[in-house]
Design an enzyme around this catalytic site. Structure first.
Site, PDB file in Angstrom:
ATOM      1  N   ARG A 173       0.801  -1.229   0.000  1.00  0.00           N
ATOM      2  CA  ARG A 173       0.000   0.000   0.000  1.00  0.00           C
ATOM      3  C   ARG A 173       0.834   1.281   0.000  1.00  0.00           C
ATOM      4  NH1 ARG A 173      -5.396  -0.914   3.762  1.00  0.00           N
ATOM      5  NH2 ARG A 173      -6.189  -2.753   2.641  1.00  0.00           N
TER       6      ARG A 173
ATOM      7  N   ASP B   6     -12.561  11.089  14.460  1.00  0.00           N
ATOM      8  CA  ASP B   6     -11.743  10.142  13.709  1.00  0.00           C
ATOM      9  C   ASP B   6     -10.334  10.693  13.638  1.00  0.00           C
ATOM     10  OD1 ASP B   6     -12.509   7.580  11.866  1.00  0.00           O
ATOM     11  OD2 ASP B   6     -10.725   8.598  11.096  1.00  0.00           O
TER      12      ASP B   6
END
Length: 282
Positions: free
Chosen positions: A48, A158
């Site tokens: 990734r 978040d």
């Protein structure tokens, strides 16, 4: 210059390799600062991050890790978090869970708060915002014409600024699981076929950036904390410490709801009410 060899393969963005030392350094950094356990994610890191690291001008993982550890560059930290965690959520996720909230928790909280008419609910790890908006819809549906007389604002946090940016816009491709009457009441169609959450529901959610590894020092303790599909990234000691912080931030008789795929551990201070649903003693 043509970087493609004669056999037609382009190796410009072939995965980099990461040394044992760099892997350990990066894993320890993410664990200690963000609670994210990467000890078994070596291939995920390589897969990734390789292209992004090259695109940003680093020649290898060593140079990238050196920079992260030295500067804690927020742009690069954001890259790490967004690439190595999955900000995947949707409306009506684990709907049985939400139905328990509707049938059991909301009525009890409304009875408890008849005098002050203030509910304190936290969506911890809210990702792109579907969960706190969903909870607001349940609250507005239950309270009906009295909703404007209550303070039901939900704190939604978040660690990913990118996820929160999407959440604040409140624009989604709606799944079929959204009830038809909710689609009419709580969403407005957009020219591109997407839907935006209506203003009164958007205004009922307060979005903030927050790292769950930090001390929890909000103004009020919470009647309900939702933290679903977040602790899957943590090892058991990190989960245990977070659950204790949640417990300390919960009012007596308050609730913690986690994902069906998660557990609290054997020594959790909450008592279990139903699958993935827990309550603090009064």
């Amino acid at each position: 210059m043509n970087n493609t060899p004669e056999n037609g393969k382009d190796f410009r963005f072939a995965p980099l390799t990461i040394s044992n030392a760099d892997f350990v350094r990066l894993a320890q950094f993410m664990q200690s600062n963000y609670g994210i356990d990467l000890t078994k994610k070596r291939q995920l890191i390589i897969g990734r991050l390789s292209a992004s690291i090259r695109q940003r001008g680093y020649k290898d993982f060593t140079q990238f890790v050196d920079h992260i550890l030295k500067t804690k560059d927020q742009d690069e930290v954001t890259l790490l978090i967004n690439k190595l965690t999955t900000n995947y959520t949707f409306f009506m996720r684990e709907v049985d869970h939400l139905e328990y909230f509707r049938k059991n928790i909301i009525p009890e909280l409304v009875r408890r708060h008849q005098r002050d008419r203030v509910l304190s609910i936290w969506s911890a790890g809210c990702s792109s915002g579907e969960e706190p908006y969903n909870l607001s819809m349940y609250l507005f549906d239950y309270l009906g014409s009295q909703a404007s007389q209550w303070d039901t604002r939900i704190l939604a946090t978040d660690i990913s600024a990118q996820a929160l940016e999407k959440a604040q816009k409140g624009i989604y491709d709606l799944p079929d699981t959204i009830p038809a009457d909710w689609k009419r009441k709580y969403f407005r169609p957009q020219p591109d076929g997407l839907y935006q959450v209506v203003p009164n529901i958007r205004n009922n959610v307060i979005f903030r950036t927050f790292n769950l590894m930090d001390r929890i020092q909000f103004r009020r303790k919470f009647d309900v904390i939702f933290c679903r599909n977040v602790m899957i990234y943590f090892d058991q000691p990190t989960k245990d410490a977070l659950v204790q912080r949640f417990y300390d931030a919960t009012v007596p008789g308050g609730y913690l709801l986690i994902s069906y795929s998660e557990n609290l551990g054997q020594n959790a201070p909450y008592r279990r009410l139903a699958p993935a649903t827990f309550q603090k003693g009064r």
